[in-house]
Structures are given as C-alpha cells and as structure tokens.
Scaffold this active site. Structure first.
Site, PDB file in Angstrom:
ATOM      1  N   SER A 109       0.822  -1.209   0.000  1.00 43.65           N
ATOM      2  CA  SER A 109       0.000   0.000   0.000  1.00 43.65           C
ATOM      3  C   SER A 109       0.860   1.265   0.000  1.00 43.65           C
ATOM      4  O   SER A 109       2.015   1.257   0.432  1.00 43.65           O
ATOM      5  CB  SER A 109      -0.906   0.014   1.237  1.00 43.65           C
ATOM      6  N   GLN A 110       0.257   2.362  -0.455  1.00 48.09           N
ATOM      7  CA  GLN A 110       0.888   3.692  -0.401  1.00 48.09           C
ATOM      8  C   GLN A 110       1.232   4.020   1.061  1.00 48.09           C
ATOM      9  O   GLN A 110       0.407   3.804   1.952  1.00 48.09           O
ATOM     10  CB  GLN A 110      -0.123   4.698  -0.957  1.00 48.09           C
TER      11      GLN A 110
END
Ligand code: SAH
Length: 217
Positions: free
Chosen positions: A65-66
């Site tokens: 994920s970011q």
C-alpha cells in the site's frame, strides 16, 4: 553516501512530506514509519521506488500500500502498546511490521502461501518478532486468537465481514476499505457496550478481498 544512508534519508522525507504534512499527527505512528525500512518489503527491482508516494507491485498480482494510507489506517486504530492486533491481507508484511512496532502481538492472515512466505522473510530480515503470518481465508478472522483490540483489513471488502466484528473486544477498533471492487471508503467500526459505531474517512483503492465473507474467488 551509502545505500542505507540514502534509504534512511528518503524515509525521513517520506514521513515529513507525504505523511506529517498531510495531517497524520500520532507521534508513535510517525516514529514507527520513520524506523521500519520499507525498502526491505518491496521486490529488489522496485527498491529505488520504495519511498515514493504510491503503492508498488509485490508479485502475484498484489501490492504494497501507499505509505500515506498505511499511516492513516494505523492512526485510526489508536493502538496501545499492550494491544493484540489482527490484520487481514498480509501482503508484503510492511503494514504488519508497523503494527508490530506499536502493539504487543500481531496475527496477520494471507490467503496466498507464496505471498505469506515472502512476508515472513521480509519480517525476519527486519528483526520483527511479534508478528505471526497465517495462511487462511481472513474473511473468517482467526477465532483462535480472539478477541482482538484492533482489526485492520488491507484488501477491498464488499462489506465488513461479520466474523471480524464478532472477534473484536469491547472498545476494540476495526478499520477497513469497504465498497465496490474499484473504489472503497475507509470505515472505522468501534465496538461499544450497546452496539457498533461507524465513522467514514474518505475514498481509497485496494486489491480485492477474496473469500467466504468477501468477493467470490
Ligand atoms: N497489508 C499489505 C498490503 C495488502 S495487499 C502490505 O502492507 O503490503 C492485499 C493482500 O490481501 C494480498 O496479498 C491478498 O492476497 C490478500 N488477501 C485477499 N483476500 C484475502 C483473504 N480473504 N484473506 C487473507 N488475505 C487476503
């Protein structure tokens, strides 16, 4: 400058510019994100992009994920050092490493054995010892370890899986991306004496949660 010094410098910039500047305030969350070497959780070919402001592929069609989203979801969990945490969607193990830094014990469920194996190696290489990676359908939770003070779902769910709410302790928090396969909203469920309260925190995009209480496989 050595490679490790450069990664350290990039990581501090990531926290300053992508996370603190966008409003994440919890000092324990910021410290954890400053300390965990994210570049050890991405494939070697993507290492130079490890501190960029985006998700990255980790193989098997999955993503890490970011960083900003990891920070926001972790802050929403309001972790205490003594907490026991369940994660659904271990992926690279990066989110689990952040959770392990802030809580007593983490159980992280991953449905793909090859991804779980990679996460275990990544966690070992970082020296994180309080995270257990389990291969299973996480939409059913992990009843053997319940109840949990916090539950985090890091794959897109059509609804909050009921088994996860059942396995939450009183006062416990659950954070999940809920919506369609293409776009979800972050929801935080808090278990109260009288029921469950829900709060919403804006749009996100995750890979699908596949399983009995998720999307069909
Ligand atoms: N938390 C991860 C990112 C998650 S990517 C990180 O920090 O890198 C989503 C992961 O959820 C994928 O690895 C996918 O295989 C897994 N997944 C999807 N459905 C699942 C299910 N029912 N149970 C457990 N894991 C699941």
């Amino acid at each position: 400058m050595s490679g490790e010094d450069r990664f350290l410098q990039e990581r501090q910039r990531m926290v300053d510019l992508q996370i603190a500047a966008r409003g994440v305030k919890d000092s324990r969350v910021l410290a954890a994100m400053r300390s965990i070497p994210r570049h050890l959780f991405v494939p070697i070919s993507f290492r130079d992009a490890a501190y960029n402001d985006c998700p990255l592929p980790i193989g098997s069609g999955q993503t890490i994920s970011q960083p900003y989203i990891v920070a926001v979801m972790t802050e929403l969990l309001q972790l205490q050092p003594g907490d026991r945490v369940l994660e659904i969607g271990c992926g690279s193990g990066y989110q689990a490493a952040i959770l392990g830094t802030l809580a007593r014990e983490v159980i992280s469920i991953e449905r793909l054995p090859e991804v779980a194996g990679m996460a275990r190696e990544n966690l070992a290489s970082t020296g994180i010892r309080n995270v257990t990676v389990v291969v299973a359908d996480g939409t059913l939770g992990y009843p053997g370890g319940a109840p949990y003070d916090a539950v985090i779902v890091t794959a897109a769910a059509p609804r909050v899986p009921q088994p996860l709410l059942d396995q939450l302790a009183e006062g416990g928090r659950l954070v999940a991306p809920v919506g369609s396969r293409d776009l979800q909203e972050l929801v935080r469920c808090t278990k109260r004496e009288v029921g469950i309260s829900r709060e919403y925190f804006g749009g996100v995009v995750f890979v699908p949660l596949l399983g009995k209480e998720g999307w069909p496989e």
